[in-house]
Scaffold this motif. Structure first.
Motif, PDB file in Angstrom:
ATOM      1  N   LEU A 283       0.850  -1.193   0.000  1.00 35.26           N
ATOM      2  CA  LEU A 283       0.000   0.000   0.000  1.00 35.26           C
ATOM      3  C   LEU A 283       0.886   1.244   0.000  1.00 35.26           C
ATOM      4  O   LEU A 283       1.910   1.284   0.683  1.00 35.26           O
ATOM      5  CB  LEU A 283      -0.898   0.024   1.244  1.00 35.26           C
ATOM      6  N   SER A 284       0.469   2.253  -0.736  1.00 32.81           N
ATOM      7  CA  SER A 284       1.206   3.518  -0.696  1.00 32.81           C
ATOM      8  C   SER A 284       0.767   4.307   0.529  1.00 32.81           C
ATOM      9  O   SER A 284      -0.367   4.148   1.016  1.00 32.81           O
ATOM     10  CB  SER A 284       0.943   4.336  -1.960  1.00 32.81           C
TER      11      SER A 284
ATOM     12  N   LYS B  66      -0.300  -4.952  -5.472  1.00 35.89           N
ATOM     13  CA  LYS B  66       0.011  -3.521  -5.355  1.00 35.89           C
ATOM     14  C   LYS B  66      -1.297  -2.740  -5.413  1.00 35.89           C
ATOM     15  O   LYS B  66      -1.886  -2.569  -6.492  1.00 35.89           O
ATOM     16  CB  LYS B  66       0.976  -3.089  -6.453  1.00 35.89           C
ATOM     17  N   GLY B  67      -1.754  -2.299  -4.246  1.00 37.57           N
ATOM     18  CA  GLY B  67      -3.002  -1.546  -4.163  1.00 37.57           C
ATOM     19  C   GLY B  67      -2.769  -0.077  -4.486  1.00 37.57           C
ATOM     20  O   GLY B  67      -1.942   0.575  -3.856  1.00 37.57           O
TER      21      GLY B  67
ATOM     22  N   ASP C 135      -7.138  -1.560  -7.912  1.00 37.97           N
ATOM     23  CA  ASP C 135      -7.699  -0.446  -7.148  1.00 37.97           C
ATOM     24  C   ASP C 135      -8.115  -0.947  -5.767  1.00 37.97           C
ATOM     25  O   ASP C 135      -9.128  -1.636  -5.630  1.00 37.97           O
ATOM     26  CB  ASP C 135      -8.901   0.136  -7.900  1.00 37.97           C
ATOM     27  N   MET C 136      -7.341  -0.601  -4.753  1.00 42.45           N
ATOM     28  CA  MET C 136      -7.616  -1.054  -3.389  1.00 42.45           C
ATOM     29  C   MET C 136      -8.785  -0.304  -2.772  1.00 42.45           C
ATOM     30  O   MET C 136      -9.418  -0.773  -1.826  1.00 42.45           O
ATOM     31  CB  MET C 136      -6.351  -0.869  -2.532  1.00 42.45           C
TER      32      MET C 136
ATOM     33  N   VAL D 180      -9.559  -8.765 -12.001  1.00 41.04           N
ATOM     34  CA  VAL D 180      -9.531  -7.425 -11.404  1.00 41.04           C
ATOM     35  C   VAL D 180      -8.101  -6.888 -11.530  1.00 41.04           C
ATOM     36  O   VAL D 180      -7.137  -7.607 -11.227  1.00 41.04           O
ATOM     37  CB  VAL D 180      -9.942  -7.473  -9.913  1.00 41.04           C
ATOM     38  N   GLY D 181      -7.978  -5.663 -11.966  1.00 43.55           N
ATOM     39  CA  GLY D 181      -6.659  -5.058 -12.090  1.00 43.55           C
ATOM     40  C   GLY D 181      -5.871  -5.643 -13.254  1.00 43.55           C
ATOM     41  O   GLY D 181      -6.434  -6.168 -14.221  1.00 43.55           O
ATOM     42  N   THR D 182      -4.543  -5.562 -13.138  1.00 38.74           N
ATOM     43  CA  THR D 182      -3.637  -6.058 -14.176  1.00 38.74           C
ATOM     44  C   THR D 182      -2.635  -7.031 -13.567  1.00 38.74           C
ATOM     45  O   THR D 182      -2.000  -6.705 -12.561  1.00 38.74           O
ATOM     46  CB  THR D 182      -2.862  -4.896 -14.834  1.00 38.74           C
ATOM     47  N   LEU D 183      -2.515  -8.187 -14.190  1.00 29.79           N
ATOM     48  CA  LEU D 183      -1.542  -9.193 -13.750  1.00 29.79           C
ATOM     49  C   LEU D 183      -0.275  -9.062 -14.574  1.00 29.79           C
ATOM     50  O   LEU D 183      -0.315  -9.102 -15.803  1.00 29.79           O
ATOM     51  CB  LEU D 183      -2.123 -10.599 -13.912  1.00 29.79           C
TER      52      LEU D 183
END
Length: 235
Positions: free
Chosen positions: A10-11, A157-158, A213-214, A229-232
């Motif tokens: 998380l950032s 990676k959220g 997107d977390m 969901v998202g990108t792998l």
């Protein structure tokens, strides 16, 4: 679940919510509840949080401060965020352990790989604070390093966006999203997924990355369930 042991990155900025700086406790609570839901499925989870909502060493260096001093200050900022998340998780009934790369006996255990793995096996959320403990390395690199050390199946990676795009979707409305992409394609296209040290560590150790997107409720569980969901980033 598709993955048994994961590392969630998380950032620090993600903890701000709609604030300009600091920690949004509603956002923190949302994350804690989602993590609790995931743990109930038997997934083992470790977490690394950045410190950019409080302090960034590289920005301090731009202002004339010694870069090494600034980076150590940034590591302390990650500990503040880690303690905040630990507190919120425990409020929600989740057992946690905070492990620090810099010795802080009063508030965290020192990082010891075998102890970290044992905590995960016992169902505790392990939060890794203070980055790698060294200046000039980002928390992305810390996340990659710790994920490899604990033999995680994937790095999650959220972020604020729902994956990797051809360009910044917040600036370019014509940017298109990748559902899957290889490490080599990321290099070739010059895409910004993680800093290059962190990304190369994952590539060399065959550790996939999922960018998602977390902030959207339920996404964390969907990712771990193998949903699209998202990108792998794969091989």
């Amino acid at each position: 679940m598709k993955y048994k042991r994961v590392l969630l990155k998380l950032s620090g900025e993600s903890l701000m919510g709609d604030k300009q700086f600091g920690i949004d406790h509603e956002r923190l609570n949302q994350y804690a509840q989602e993590i609790k839901e995931v743990l109930s499925t038997g997934v083992e989870m470790a977490i690394v949080i950045g410190g950019g909502n409080i302090f960034r060493g590289i920005q301090a260096a731009e202002g004339g401060m010694d870069r090494v001093q600034g980076d150590y200050m940034g590591m302390l900022a990650t500990m503040i965020n880690s303690m905040a998340l630990q507190s919120k998780l425990e409020e929600n009934g989740v057992y946690t352990r905070l492990l620090s790369a810099i010795k802080m006996e009063q508030i965290a255990e020192p990082f010891i790989r075998r102890k970290a793995i044992r905590h995960l096996e016992k169902g505790r959320v392990v939060i890794f604070g203070a980055g790698t403990g060294n200046p000039y390395f980002t928390t992305d690199t810390a996340a990659s390093l710790r994920a490899i050390e604990i033999e995680a199946d994937v790095i999650l990676k959220g972020t604020r966006v729902d994956g990797i795009y051809t360009a910044d979707p917040e600036k370019n409305p014509d940017a298109t999203k990748f559902n899957t992409i290889t490490f080599n394609e990321v290099y070739e296209k010059g895409l910004n997924v993680m800093d290059m040290t962190a990304f190369t560590l994952c590539n060399e150790n065959k550790l996939p990355i999922i960018v998602f997107d977390m902030d959207k409720g339920g996404n964390l569980l969907k990712v771990l369930n193998g949903d699209s969901v998202g990108t792998l980033v794969e091989f």
